[in-house]
Design a protein around this motif. Sequence first.
Motif, short mmCIF file in Angstrom:
data_model
loop_
_atom_site.label_atom_id
_atom_site.label_comp_id
_atom_site.label_asym_id
_atom_site.label_seq_id
_atom_site.Cartn_x
_atom_site.Cartn_y
_atom_site.Cartn_z
N TYR A 118 -27.21 5.08 16.25
CA TYR A 118 -25.85 5.41 16.64
C TYR A 118 -24.90 5.02 15.52
CZ TYR A 118 -27.39 6.21 21.45
OH TYR A 118 -28.01 6.71 22.56
N GLN A 119 -23.73 5.60 15.55
CA GLN A 119 -22.74 5.29 14.52
C GLN A 119 -22.47 3.78 14.49
OE1 GLN A 119 -19.66 7.62 16.74
NE2 GLN A 119 -18.36 5.82 16.44
N LYS A 120 -22.19 3.28 13.31
CA LYS A 120 -21.94 1.85 13.16
C LYS A 120 -20.55 1.46 13.65
CE LYS A 120 -25.97 1.34 11.35
NZ LYS A 120 -27.05 0.77 12.20
N GLY A 121 -19.58 2.29 13.37
CA GLY A 121 -18.21 1.99 13.77
C GLY A 121 -17.99 2.16 15.25
N LYS A 122 -17.19 1.29 15.83
CA LYS A 122 -16.90 1.33 17.26
C LYS A 122 -16.10 2.58 17.60
CE LYS A 122 -15.47 -1.98 20.82
NZ LYS A 122 -14.86 -3.32 21.04
N TRP A 131 -22.03 3.74 23.66
CA TRP A 131 -22.33 3.35 22.28
C TRP A 131 -22.98 1.98 22.23
CZ3 TRP A 131 -19.77 -0.76 19.66
CH2 TRP A 131 -20.03 -0.85 18.29
N LYS A 132 -22.44 1.03 23.00
CA LYS A 132 -22.98 -0.33 23.00
C LYS A 132 -24.39 -0.36 23.59
CE LYS A 132 -21.51 -5.07 24.01
NZ LYS A 132 -20.42 -5.90 24.60
N TYR A 133 -24.59 0.35 24.68
CA TYR A 133 -25.91 0.43 25.30
C TYR A 133 -26.91 1.07 24.35
CZ TYR A 133 -29.64 1.44 28.61
OH TYR A 133 -30.86 1.49 29.24
N GLY A 134 -26.51 2.17 23.72
CA GLY A 134 -27.41 2.86 22.80
C GLY A 134 -27.82 2.01 21.63
N ASN A 135 -26.86 1.31 21.03
CA ASN A 135 -27.18 0.44 19.89
C ASN A 135 -28.08 -0.72 20.28
OD1 ASN A 135 -26.08 1.21 17.27
ND2 ASN A 135 -24.08 1.15 18.25
#
Length: 300
Positions: A118-122, A131-135
């Motif tokens: 996933y993208q690094k930037g929030k 995004w948080k779950y995926g990372n």
Amino acid sequence: MLSILIPGYNYNVVALVLELQKQCLECNINFEILVFDDGSKLFLDENQKINSLEKCSFKVLEKNIGRSAIRNLLAKKTKFDSLLFLDADTIPIHNNFIKNYISQINEDEKIVYGGIQYQKGKPNKSKVLRWKYGNSREALSVEKRQQNPYLSLLTLNFLIHKNIFATVCFNETIPNLRHEDTLFSYNLMQQKIKIIHIENPVFHLGLDAFEVAIKKENESLLGLKYLIDRELLPSDYVRLSEIAAKIDKMKLNFVFALFYKITMPLFLKNLSSNNPSLFIFDLYRLGNLCNLYSKHSITR
């Protein structure tokens, strides 16, 4: 040599197809890229451009047939024996993506999974939970994936031989409620088909906004309970359902279901914030599943 299969729905797939075609041409291999759209209403004109690309085709299905059926249909329409499945909202990270998969093609009976990032930037607030779950839970290293090779398989980036897919395909008899990939991985384990994990990731681009993510999660829990009720999946295959089943055996479902109903507004407030807690997300999911256990079994 290689059939690249992309099920799509309301997503512009042109950039993905162009990158895959470019890499295949550079590798000088026989290939085809098939994109089947599952009854979309958006991006149809844009995606029609795919039909003008060499060895690429785009087809729109008249009606939505679901995630399992469209993957099975794609596999039936292929010319080649090596099938590379990719979700429409992904993009290869490295320019040797196709080359890495080609190096894995041999006579071994196996599935090869390249991973996801996933993208690094929030992202903006509405997409932070997904995004948080995926990372944290999906963008795992090869070493971590190998610790639980079957459950670590996500069906958005994997290579499979046509003969294996003829033995273990996606179950089309289940409702389109998600967890079809969980059932697929369990069936692979039952058949003792190896899953090889390599470092060949794609970026997952299609982050869901909070309302969509929660809706999909609720559907996912319904789907999980459905599979367990019909003994298609043992309750201890997934950690969440294993805990819920133990609570069920102790006749404590009503306690957790009540806890879920009381705390749900507070949980949702946290989960929709700019700093959602995955611990609270797990409690929300467990309470939701216990609430389902406290009711009658799900019917079709």
